[in-house]
Structures are given as structure tokens and as C-alpha cells.
Design a protein around this motif. Structure first.
Motif, PDB file in Angstrom:
ATOM      1  N   GLU A 154       0.828  -1.209   0.000  1.00  0.00           N
ATOM      2  CA  GLU A 154       0.000   0.000   0.000  1.00  0.00           C
ATOM      3  C   GLU A 154       0.864   1.262   0.000  1.00  0.00           C
ATOM      4  O   GLU A 154       0.619   2.199  -0.774  1.00  0.00           O
ATOM      5  CB  GLU A 154      -0.915  -0.015   1.226  1.00  0.00           C
ATOM      6  N   LEU A 155       1.884   1.270   0.843  1.00  0.00           N
ATOM      7  CA  LEU A 155       2.769   2.441   0.920  1.00  0.00           C
ATOM      8  C   LEU A 155       3.527   2.665  -0.384  1.00  0.00           C
ATOM      9  O   LEU A 155       3.737   3.802  -0.813  1.00  0.00           O
ATOM     10  CB  LEU A 155       3.765   2.261   2.064  1.00  0.00           C
ATOM     11  N   LEU A 184      -5.098  -9.379  -3.414  1.00  0.00           N
ATOM     12  CA  LEU A 184      -5.424  -8.044  -3.912  1.00  0.00           C
ATOM     13  C   LEU A 184      -5.626  -8.040  -5.416  1.00  0.00           C
ATOM     14  O   LEU A 184      -6.344  -7.200  -5.948  1.00  0.00           O
ATOM     15  CB  LEU A 184      -4.309  -7.054  -3.532  1.00  0.00           C
ATOM     16  N   GLY A 185      -4.932  -8.944  -6.105  1.00  0.00           N
ATOM     17  CA  GLY A 185      -5.131  -9.112  -7.537  1.00  0.00           C
ATOM     18  C   GLY A 185      -4.275  -8.260  -8.446  1.00  0.00           C
ATOM     19  O   GLY A 185      -4.112  -8.579  -9.618  1.00  0.00           O
ATOM     20  N   SER A 186      -3.683  -7.182  -7.933  1.00  0.00           N
ATOM     21  CA  SER A 186      -2.923  -6.265  -8.789  1.00  0.00           C
ATOM     22  C   SER A 186      -1.442  -6.605  -8.868  1.00  0.00           C
ATOM     23  O   SER A 186      -0.743  -6.104  -9.746  1.00  0.00           O
ATOM     24  CB  SER A 186      -3.064  -4.828  -8.267  1.00  0.00           C
ATOM     25  N   VAL A 205       7.830  -8.245  -4.995  1.00  0.00           N
ATOM     26  CA  VAL A 205       6.477  -7.881  -5.429  1.00  0.00           C
ATOM     27  C   VAL A 205       6.587  -7.083  -6.719  1.00  0.00           C
ATOM     28  O   VAL A 205       7.358  -6.130  -6.813  1.00  0.00           O
ATOM     29  CB  VAL A 205       5.760  -7.053  -4.356  1.00  0.00           C
ATOM     30  N   LYS A 206       5.788  -7.491  -7.705  1.00  0.00           N
ATOM     31  CA  LYS A 206       5.751  -6.797  -8.997  1.00  0.00           C
ATOM     32  C   LYS A 206       4.319  -6.531  -9.423  1.00  0.00           C
ATOM     33  O   LYS A 206       3.407  -7.288  -9.078  1.00  0.00           O
ATOM     34  CB  LYS A 206       6.439  -7.641 -10.082  1.00  0.00           C
ATOM     35  N   SER A 210      -0.783  -6.023 -17.614  1.00  0.00           N
ATOM     36  CA  SER A 210      -2.177  -5.844 -18.060  1.00  0.00           C
ATOM     37  C   SER A 210      -2.484  -6.857 -19.139  1.00  0.00           C
ATOM     38  O   SER A 210      -1.646  -7.112 -20.024  1.00  0.00           O
ATOM     39  CB  SER A 210      -2.392  -4.435 -18.603  1.00  0.00           C
ATOM     40  N   PRO A 211      -3.679  -7.450 -19.121  1.00  0.00           N
ATOM     41  CA  PRO A 211      -4.028  -8.413 -20.161  1.00  0.00           C
ATOM     42  C   PRO A 211      -4.071  -7.744 -21.528  1.00  0.00           C
ATOM     43  O   PRO A 211      -4.542  -6.612 -21.656  1.00  0.00           O
ATOM     44  CB  PRO A 211      -5.420  -8.906 -19.728  1.00  0.00           C
TER      45      PRO A 211
END
Length: 212
Positions: A154-155, A184-186, A205-206, A210-211
Motif C-alpha cells: 500500500e505504501l 489483492l489481484g494487482s 512484489v511486482k 495488463s491483459p
């Protein structure tokens, strides 16, 4: 316990620390001096600084060796950020932004970076204020023992959404935190076993592509 306990083990685990051994000695001396005035690290770990702090911090750059521009959230005593900065000391265009809202700790970070000539910029501000302004200027975000993984994401969301990666040192709680971030999915997450702490991990974390 010897003041340099774990030193040889740390250098064996991370030979890349050997070229900056003199700088790390200076760092350790400054830490012990300042520790008498402000609480920078847990006192029992002072005599284990080489393995518990220097080697542990070296894992950030080892996981992402091509990154030269970092922001470190909640830098505290400079772990992992100042070790990362020293490892990148001779690399062109290397810069590490250390974000630490505690003014006294920020003063310590400035003293170490000045004495060791580390390519570091210290921001004595809250993370929420600084991190968004660095989006697009950094390629990696690091943190150690700061907050749960979901809070770290989040930060760091703005730079992560612009293509930076997050590299976070996590303890034994890493598995549940990883699941929460993936929900979270993103973002996608990968983890690597820590070379210095049994049960701990380095989590990367990356942003998910986008599809098409």
C-alpha cells in the motif's frame, strides 16, 4: 561475545561485502557510538552486526542485482538501505533514498552516508509523503521489519504501479502475508529463502502485466 561475531560467516555468505569491508567497519563503529544515545537496533544484536544486519541486508541487492535506484521505507539504522548503497558505491547513477521520519535516526543515517561516502539521500519525512514523489525516479523499493506485506505494498503502490519492484525482508510470518497480497489481484509475488535467518524469506512484489 566478540564484537565481530559472525563476520567471517557474513563475508563467506556474501563475498561482495569484502570490497566494502572498511566502510562497514566504519559503519559498525558509528552505530555503536550512536547506540549509546538513541536506540537504533536491538541491543543483543550489536555484537552480531555482521551477520544479523550487514549480511541480512546484502540480500536485497543479491535478489535484484541490476537495480541502481532504490527507495527504502522506514530506514531506521540503515538496514538494508545503507548496505545496498555501499554495495552500489562505485556504480554510475546509483542512488538510494532513505526515508526515516525520526529526526535523530535520520541524523545518524546522514552521518554514516557522509563518512562512508555512500550514494544516499536521507528524507526525514513520513513515508506517505515521500514515496509518491519518487515514483518514476526509482526502480526498487525495500523495507525490513517495518510492517505487514499488505501495508508495504500500500505504501509503495505508486512506484510499484509505475514498474518498480518491491523487495522486502520478511520473517516467519511471510506465508500468510504473501497470500494476502496475492488476494489483492494487482500484484504478483515471489519469495526466496533467506540465507541468514531460518524460516525467513525475501519477498519480491511486482505489478501484474495488463491483459492484452
Amino acid at each position: 561475545m566478540k564484537a565481530d561475531a559472525g563476520r567471517e560467516e557474513a563475508l563467506d555468505l556474501f563475498p561482495e561485502l569484502k570490497p566494502i569491508e572498511a566502510e562497514l567497519e566504519l559503519y559498525a563503529a558509528l552505530l555503536k557510538r550512536w547506540q549509546a544515545k538513541i536506540n537504533l537496533v536491538s541491543s543483543p544484536t550489536i555484537d552480531e552486526i555482521w551477520l544479523r544486519h550487514f549480511a541480512d541486508s546484502a540480500q536485497i541487492q543479491a535478489v535484484a542485482p541490476n537495480i541502481r535506484r532504490w527507495a527504502d521505507m522506514g530506514s531506521g539504522a540503515g538496514f538494508p538501505a545503507l548496505v545496498t548503497a555501499l554495495l552500489l558505491k562505485d556504480q554510475p547513477n546509483a542512488v538510494i533514498h532513505l526515508i526515516e521520519s525520526d529526526q535523530r535516526k535520520a541524523g545518524f543515517l546522514r552521518a554514516v552516508s557522509r563518512e562512508t561516502r555512500a550514494p544516499a539521500i536521507v528524507h526525514a519525512e513520513r513515508i506517505e509523503k515521500v514515496i509518491p514523489t519518487l515514483a518514476g525516479q526509482i526502480d526498487g523499493v525495500s523495507a525490513r521489519a517495518l510492517a505487514p506485506l499488505t501495508r508495504l505494498v500500500e505504501l509503495a503502490e505508486k512506484p510499484l504501479q509505475q514498474g518498480a519492484i518491491g523487495v522486502f525482508l520478511k520473517g516467519e510470518e511471510w506465508r500468510d502475508e504473501l497470500t494476502a497480497v496475492q488476494a489483492l489481484g494487482s500484484f504478483s509475488c515471489e519469495s526466496t529463502e533467506s540465507r541468514t535467518r531460518k524460516g525467513a524469506r525475501i519477498v519480491v512484489v511486482k505489478r501484474k502485466a495488463s491483459p492484452s
